[in-house]
Every structure is written in structure tokens, then in C-alpha cells.
Design a protein around this motif. Structure first.
Motif, PDB file in Angstrom:
ATOM      1  N   VAL A  47       0.468  -1.227   0.708  1.00 10.34           N
ATOM      2  CA  VAL A  47       0.240   0.214  -0.307  1.00 10.34           C
ATOM      3  C   VAL A  47       0.897   1.178  -0.057  1.00 10.34           C
ATOM      4  N   ALA A  48       2.227   1.068   0.972  1.00 10.46           N
ATOM      5  CA  ALA A  48       2.716   2.892   0.650  1.00 10.46           C
ATOM      6  C   ALA A  48       3.581   2.768  -0.557  1.00 10.46           C
ATOM      7  N   ALA A  49       3.903   1.901  -0.911  1.00 11.11           N
ATOM      8  CA  ALA A  49       4.161   1.253  -2.787  1.00 11.11           C
ATOM      9  C   ALA A  49       3.755   2.398  -3.259  1.00 11.11           C
ATOM     10  N   LEU A  50       2.215   1.784  -3.432  1.00  8.29           N
ATOM     11  CA  LEU A  50       1.542   2.281  -3.950  1.00  8.29           C
ATOM     12  C   LEU A  50       0.826   3.600  -4.239  1.00  8.29           C
ATOM     13  N   LEU A  51       1.610   4.279  -3.016  1.00 10.41           N
ATOM     14  CA  LEU A  51       0.419   5.594  -2.873  1.00 10.41           C
ATOM     15  C   LEU A  51       1.777   6.289  -2.953  1.00 10.41           C
ATOM     16  N   HIS A  52       2.915   6.413  -2.438  1.00 11.22           N
ATOM     17  CA  HIS A  52       4.070   6.621  -3.125  1.00 11.22           C
ATOM     18  C   HIS A  52       4.425   6.923  -4.707  1.00 11.22           C
ATOM     19  N   VAL A  53       3.673   6.197  -5.510  1.00  8.91           N
ATOM     20  CA  VAL A  53       4.191   5.750  -7.038  1.00  8.91           C
ATOM     21  C   VAL A  53       2.587   6.938  -7.339  1.00  8.91           C
ATOM     22  N   GLY A  54       1.326   6.696  -6.179  1.00  9.04           N
ATOM     23  CA  GLY A  54       0.241   7.725  -7.094  1.00  9.04           C
ATOM     24  C   GLY A  54      -0.780   7.054  -7.623  1.00  9.04           C
ATOM     25  N   VAL A  55      -0.969   5.086  -7.673  1.00 10.79           N
ATOM     26  CA  VAL A  55      -1.587   4.423  -8.373  1.00 10.79           C
ATOM     27  C   VAL A  55      -2.490   4.764  -7.355  1.00 10.79           C
ATOM     28  N   LEU A  56      -2.619   5.108  -5.760  1.00 14.49           N
ATOM     29  CA  LEU A  56      -3.693   5.573  -4.072  1.00 14.49           C
ATOM     30  C   LEU A  56      -3.453   6.097  -3.823  1.00 14.49           C
ATOM     31  N   THR A  57      -4.389   6.940  -3.414  1.00 11.62           N
ATOM     32  CA  THR A  57      -4.104   8.377  -3.019  1.00 11.62           C
ATOM     33  C   THR A  57      -5.538   8.224  -1.463  1.00 11.62           C
ATOM     34  N   LEU A  58      -4.877   9.168  -0.298  1.00 16.50           N
ATOM     35  CA  LEU A  58      -5.396   8.339   1.310  1.00 16.50           C
ATOM     36  C   LEU A  58      -6.686   9.304   0.881  1.00 16.50           C
ATOM     37  N   GLY A  59      -6.818  10.031   0.509  1.00 13.79           N
ATOM     38  CA  GLY A  59      -8.204  10.766   0.571  1.00 13.79           C
ATOM     39  C   GLY A  59      -8.205  11.222   2.140  1.00 13.79           C
TER      40      GLY A  59
END
Length: 163
Positions: A47-59
Motif C-alpha cells: 500500500v505504501a508503494a502504491l501511494l508513493h507512485v500515485g496509484v492510490l491516494t489517501l483521500g
């Protein structure tokens, strides 16, 4: 020729008591918890990696951990992931060796009544009917079979100490 009455078959093995079953269950739970901790760390890293690369956002979520357990989709996937790990642990050990690590420590073995290893379908039935280990409390019949042993058509025996 004199006919003899058939004698009742005496089992060649011993069946475990409730204390031994619960000892193995507790031992395995310690191992499963450790495995789940590693699995959780890997999920957090993903999840941290996906957040870092912009695939996910925390909202509106505070951090990756809050996202993983509070987002309906992520939470469902995370729960399924952990369930698969638990099911995989027990299924693998029961079908490959007839023993989890806890069962080995407490000298227990799971098998079919003919001594063969159980199949994956039996392992899945056993997991589904175990009631998180509470099925062991039913192991008071003459062969000390638990609810999950009866439902999966298998038996648990005490293994002999190897010299």
C-alpha cells in the motif's frame, strides 16, 4: 473345523486427548500470528508503494494503515488475503505431512482412517467446520474425534516417538 467368534479390532494407535489437541492448537496459533504479522507488513509495504507512485491516494484516511483497514474495498481484500494465508498454512501442512508444526511438537498426526494423507477438499472441510478450534471440545467420543475430524472424514492420532 472350529469357527471362532470375530474379535473386535483393537486400534493400533492412540487418539489424542483434549489437552494435547489444545496444546498443538495454541502452538500453531503462535506460528500463525507470526506469519500474519509478516503478511501484514508486506501488505502495508505494498500500500505504501502504491501511494508513493500515485496509484492510490489517501483521500480522507490518515495513513496507509487506516486506509487498509477502513476503506471498504481495501479492507475486504486485506481480510481475504489474511484468510487465504491461514487456510494455506493449515491446508499445506495437513495435506503434505499430516502435521502442522504444533502437531509435530505435540506428537499428533492427521490422516485418513487407512493411514493415508488427507486431500485438499478434506482440509478445506476441516477448516470450515473447526469453529476456530472450538470443534476440539467435541472430542469426547470413543475415538476422540473432533467435529472437524468427523465432518472431514479423517482422524487425529498420537504418533510414536522416533528413537
Amino acid at each position: 473345523m472350529k469357527k471362532t467368534k470375530p474379535q473386535h479390532a483393537i486400534p493400533s494407535h492412540q487418539y489424542p486427548n483434549l489437552f494435547r489437541r489444545l496444546g498443538a492448537w495454541f502452538y500453531d496459533m503462535l506460528i500463525v500470528v507470526a506469519i500474519l504479522m509478516v503478511a501484514g507488513a508486506l501488505a502495508m509495504a505494498m500500500v505504501a508503494a502504491l501511494l508513493h507512485v500515485g496509484v492510490l491516494t489517501l483521500g480522507n484516511y490518515q495513513d496507509a494503515s487506516n486506509y487498509l483497514i477502513s476503506n471498504p474495498t481495501a479492507s475486504t481484500l486485506y481480510s481475504a488475503y489474511l484468510a487465504i494465508i491461514i487456510i494455506g498454512f493449515y491446508s499445506y501442512f495437513w495435506t503434505q505431512a499430516g502435521q502442522t508444526l504444533g502437531m509435530r511438537a505435540w506428537k499428533l498426526k492427521l490422516q485418513n482412517t487407512d493411514g493415508s494423507r488427507i486431500k485438499i477438499t478434506q482440509a478445506l472441510i476441516r477448516i470450515a467446520t473447526s469453529a476456530f478450534g472450538l470443534g476440539n471440545l467435541m472430542a469426547f467420543n470413543n475415538t476422540r474425534r473432533s467435529m472437524q475430524d468427523i465432518m472431514a472424514e479423517c482422524e487425529m492420532i498420537v504418533t510414536e516417538k522416533v528413537h
